[in-house]
Design an enzyme around this catalytic site. Structure first.
Site, PDB file in Angstrom:
ATOM      1  N   LYS A 188     -11.640  -0.189   0.356  1.00 26.70           N
ATOM      2  CA  LYS A 188     -11.733   1.250   0.147  1.00 26.70           C
ATOM      3  C   LYS A 188     -11.268   1.525  -1.267  1.00 26.70           C
ATOM      4  CE  LYS A 188      -7.426   2.180   2.760  1.00 26.70           C
ATOM      5  NZ  LYS A 188      -7.072   0.896   3.385  1.00 26.70           N
TER       6      LYS A 188
ATOM      7  N   ASP B 256      -2.925   6.210  -3.389  1.00 26.46           N
ATOM      8  CA  ASP B 256      -1.729   5.599  -2.793  1.00 26.46           C
ATOM      9  C   ASP B 256      -1.196   4.443  -3.641  1.00 26.46           C
ATOM     10  OD1 ASP B 256      -3.762   3.778  -2.276  1.00 26.46           O
ATOM     11  OD2 ASP B 256      -2.860   3.099  -0.410  1.00 26.46           O
TER      12      ASP B 256
ATOM     13  N   SER C 196       0.797  -1.225   0.000  1.00 23.71           N
ATOM     14  CA  SER C 196       0.000   0.000   0.000  1.00 23.71           C
ATOM     15  C   SER C 196       0.832   1.279   0.000  1.00 23.71           C
ATOM     16  CB  SER C 196      -0.951  -0.042   1.186  1.00 23.71           C
ATOM     17  OG  SER C 196      -1.864   1.005   1.089  1.00 23.71           O
ATOM     18  N   HIS C 197       0.732   2.059   1.070  1.00 19.18           N
ATOM     19  CA  HIS C 197       1.389   3.367   1.104  1.00 19.18           C
ATOM     20  C   HIS C 197       2.855   3.269   1.516  1.00 19.18           C
ATOM     21  CE1 HIS C 197      -0.133   2.281   4.995  1.00 19.18           C
ATOM     22  NE2 HIS C 197       0.763   3.062   5.546  1.00 19.18           N
TER      23      HIS C 197
ATOM     24  N   ASP D 190      -6.221   2.369  -3.100  1.00 22.66           N
ATOM     25  CA  ASP D 190      -7.437   2.336  -2.277  1.00 22.66           C
ATOM     26  C   ASP D 190      -7.623   3.596  -1.427  1.00 22.66           C
ATOM     27  OD1 ASP D 190      -5.386   1.693  -0.555  1.00 22.66           O
ATOM     28  OD2 ASP D 190      -6.305  -0.146   0.221  1.00 22.66           O
ATOM     29  N   ARG D 191      -6.590   4.456  -1.380  1.00 20.38           N
ATOM     30  CA  ARG D 191      -6.742   5.685  -0.585  1.00 20.38           C
ATOM     31  C   ARG D 191      -6.962   6.894  -1.489  1.00 20.38           C
ATOM     32  NH1 ARG D 191      -2.715   5.776   4.509  1.00 20.38           N
ATOM     33  NH2 ARG D 191      -2.926   3.569   5.064  1.00 20.38           N
TER      34      ARG D 191
ATOM     35  N   ASP E 126      -1.532   1.206  -3.815  1.00 23.02           N
ATOM     36  CA  ASP E 126      -2.439   0.195  -4.373  1.00 23.02           C
ATOM     37  C   ASP E 126      -3.803   0.758  -4.754  1.00 23.02           C
ATOM     38  OD1 ASP E 126      -2.990   0.599  -1.672  1.00 23.02           O
ATOM     39  OD2 ASP E 126      -3.805  -1.423  -1.418  1.00 23.02           O
TER      40      ASP E 126
HETATM   41  C1  VG1 Z   1      -3.295   2.143   8.300  1.00 21.69           C
HETATM   42  C2  VG1 Z   1      -4.503   3.039   8.496  1.00 21.69           C
HETATM   43  C3  VG1 Z   1      -5.777   2.228   8.410  1.00 21.69           C
HETATM   44  C4  VG1 Z   1      -5.804   1.486   7.056  1.00 21.69           C
HETATM   45  C5  VG1 Z   1      -4.551   0.655   6.909  1.00 21.69           C
HETATM   46  C6  VG1 Z   1      -4.459  -0.033   5.574  1.00 21.69           C
HETATM   47  O1  VG1 Z   1      -3.247   1.178   9.312  1.00 21.69           O
HETATM   48  O2  VG1 Z   1      -4.437   3.717   9.731  1.00 21.69           O
HETATM   49  O3  VG1 Z   1      -6.880   3.063   8.570  1.00 21.69           O
HETATM   50  O4  VG1 Z   1      -6.932   0.653   6.978  1.00 21.69           O
HETATM   51  O5  VG1 Z   1      -3.391   1.483   7.047  1.00 21.69           O
HETATM   52  O6  VG1 Z   1      -4.535   0.888   4.544  1.00 21.69           O
HETATM   53  P1  VG1 Z   1      -2.294   1.314  10.596  1.00 21.69           P
HETATM   54  O7  VG1 Z   1      -2.454   0.023  11.356  1.00 21.69           O
HETATM   55  O8  VG1 Z   1      -0.933   1.566  10.093  1.00 21.69           O
HETATM   56  O9  VG1 Z   1      -2.814   2.501  11.353  1.00 21.69           O
HETATM   57  V1  VG1 Z   1      -3.649   0.605   3.153  1.00 21.69           V
HETATM   58  O10 VG1 Z   1      -4.089   1.792   2.030  1.00 21.69           O
HETATM   59  O11 VG1 Z   1      -2.128   0.604   3.793  1.00 21.69           O
HETATM   60  O12 VG1 Z   1      -4.127  -0.905   2.650  1.00 21.69           O
HETATM   61 CO    CO Z   2      -3.604   1.312   0.201  1.00 27.73          CO
END
Ligand code: VG1
Ligand code: CO
Length: 543
Positions: free
Chosen positions: A376, A277, A113-114, A281-282, A279
């Site tokens: 998302k 982001d 992801s990010h 989804d954000r 992948d």
């Molecule tokens: C973070 C965010 C959470 C989100 C998760 C996955 O998790 O706070 O809201 O669902 O990333 O998003 P954490 O445990 O680091 O707070 V993604 O776009 O990384 O799949």
């Molecule tokens: Co993501």
């Protein structure tokens, strides 16, 4: 060509976090590491022989190699077919869309992801079930248990499959169908939003900029925003997916999406800006010289949902993660629909959507989505905003201020302290918890503590209980501070502090959130002994 059984030593650290298993690329590359986890998934989900699987990823470093390994293991396991995105690419929401559209058994998404990519960056893998959503905790726990007990894995011994053009191939008895990663998703978007209205808006001179951050949404943005909606070429910036995201951090926030931020706060800023982001989804939404807090974005979408054709019948209910602001709760109350509060992570929304209890969901972390998929969805949120803007004919800033005037403003901010030593972060949490019995009733300047707890959640659909989901300190005036440790990082610990206060007075709505929340920020620092325990003076990222 034959199936090989390879001996593996189980790993003790393959516990999925908030969203799948994330580790440094080097760890995933170490012998048998990826294979061990994939076999643990296959053994746990026990898909019937001949089932279909979806496979794709965000294109980061190691994506292509991992796809080949997983295809060969899927063939050895007895899957009948794998739908794989061309070039190994599928955004997270597109993968969810494809799983649902073709009624597959489930899917594997390769993404961290990010988190940054490249040879020294992060890699990740997550399993989504047949509803298109992230596997719930009971499945991720079972995968983890299996990963610690495996003695061997099975892999088909064959040359790599060509993934760069659409078409069908066979791998032993299994069909590999290489699909266009964008088409199904783009069709779904067209079915939900008023593309004609958005086209007219853009033709009328409305200017937008979408920053794909060299991550997976580049091709989706080009196809949907530029080709189908007629935005001029150049609307999508950083639109070529790169295995290292061009060296950037594909996290759409004010710190990491700085190129977009400079454009949107510049002299000749467009009307609308957005970023997604790694992948896809954000989403981050910006107006001209204006930032939309993700919690407010969810509330605005809920309040205006009927303006989009796919939501014209209204919204059954909404859900937000616990640290997300209560702005959407106010909209739900006005609409007379339920609002659910879940732990952080999209996997907790799936049951609510499957049961028809909610239509819209969101998280403060730039995540918004609906029951059109079970993830998302970044571009979906961008299109929803464009649809609302086209119908309302007002600027982003006007819409947000109008929303605050109607519902009051939930002033909100998140402070992240990244890469802390694990011990220091654990110490902060333990110290906070140790004060929980004595805090209620105590006063700090204007604020009196009403309650504190460690959030736990009972799923209203299947009764499953999730504990330890974040420390909450609530005040009598409705404001609150939440402390949580991230479950997606791969280096040290990340402490997140979420701050929220309600401001009904329109005269104060223009205030900067950091100023408006200064009192609560100071209380959070004192109660957690943050500086003394971590040596940090400032957060790494402020949202
Ligand atoms: C973070 C965010 C959470 C989100 C998760 C996955 O998790 O706070 O809201 O669902 O990333 O998003 P954490 O445990 O680091 O707070 V993604 O776009 O990384 O799949
Ligand atoms: Co993501």
């Amino acid at each position: 060509m034959s199936i090989k059984t390879v001996a593996t030593t189980p790993f003790s650290d393959q516990k999925p976090g908030t969203s799948g298993l994330r580790k440094k690329v080097a760890i995933f590359r170490s012998p048998h590491y990826l294979e061990n986890f994939v076999q643990a998934i296959f053994d746990t989900i026990a898909a019937p022989q001949g089932s279909t699987l979806v496979l794709g990823g965000d294109g980061r470093h190691y994506n292509r190699e991992a796809i080949q390994v997983i295809l060969k293991m899927a063939a050895a396991f007895g899957f009948g077919k794998v739908l794989v995105g061309q070039g190994g690419i599928l955004s997270t929401p597109a993968a969810s869309c494809v799983i649902r559209k073709y009624h597959t058994y489930g899917g594997i998404i390769l993404s961290a992801s990010h988190n940054p990519g490249g040879p020294d960056g992060d890699f990740g893998i997550k399993y989504n079930t047949g509803n298109g959503g992230p596997a719930p905790e009971k499945i991720t726990e079972a995968i983890y248990a299996r990963s610690k007990a495996l003695a061997n894995y099975r892999i088909f011994d064959a040359p790599d499959v060509a993934l760069d053009q659409a078409g069908s191939f066979t791998l032993g008895g299994m069909v590999v169908e290489v699909i266009d990663p964008v088409t199904d998703y783009a069709e779904l978007m067209e079915s939900l939003f008023d593309f004609d209205a958005i086209r007219t808006l853009i033709r009328g001179g409305f200017r937008l900029c979408f920053d794909a951050m060299h991550a997976v949404t580049g091709p989706y943005g080009h196809e949907i925003l530029e080709r189908r909606l007629g935005a001029p070429a150049g609307t999508v910036i950083n639109g070529v997916p790169l295995p290292d995201f061009g060296g950037g951090h594909p996290d759409p926030n004010l710190t990491y999406a700085h190129e977009l931020v400079e454009i949107m706060y510049g002299a000749d800023a467009p009307d609308f800006g957005a970023a997604s982001d790694g992948d896809g989804d954000r989403n981050m939404i910006l107006g001209r010289h204006f930032f939309v807090n993700p919690s407010d974005s969810l509330a605005v979408i809920a309040a205006n949902a009927r303006l989009a054709p796919g939501y014209a019948a209204g919204v059954a209910g909404v859900a937000r993660s616990m640290p997300t602001s209560e702005a959407v709760d106010r909209v739900a109350a006005k609409l007379g629909i339920p609002c659910y509060e879940t732990p952080t992570g999209w996997k907790f929304f799936g049951n609510l959507m499957d049961a028809g209890k909610v239509t819209l969901c969101g998280e403060e972390s730039f995540g918004t989505g609906s029951s059109h998929v079970r993830e998302k969805d970044g571009l979906w949120a961008v299109l929803f905003w464009l649809n609302i803007l086209a119908k309302r004919g007002q600027s982003v800033e006007k819409i947000i201020h109008g929303h605050w005037a109607e519902y009051g403003r939930n002033v909100y901010s998140r402070h992240d302290y990244e890469s802390l030593p694990g011990d220091a972060a654990d110490g902060v949490m333990a110290h906070l918890k140790s004060q929980f019995t004595e805090l209620p009733g105590k006063r700090f300047d204007a604020w009196q503590v009403k309650f504190c707890d460690d959030f736990s959640y009972t799923d209203p659909v299947d009764g499953s209980v999730s504990t330890g989901q974040g420390l909450r300190i609530g005040f009598v005036d409705g404001s609150r501070i939440v402390f949580r440790l991230s479950g997606t990082g791969t280096e040290g610990a990340t402490l997140r502090i979420y701050l929220e206060a309600f401001e009904p007075d329109t005269a104060k709505h223009h205030l900067d959130a950091q100023l408006a929340l200064a009192g609560l920020i100071a209380i959070a620092g004192d109660l957690s002994q943050l500086r003394a325990r971590t040596g940090r003076e400032q957060p790494t990222v402020i949202t």
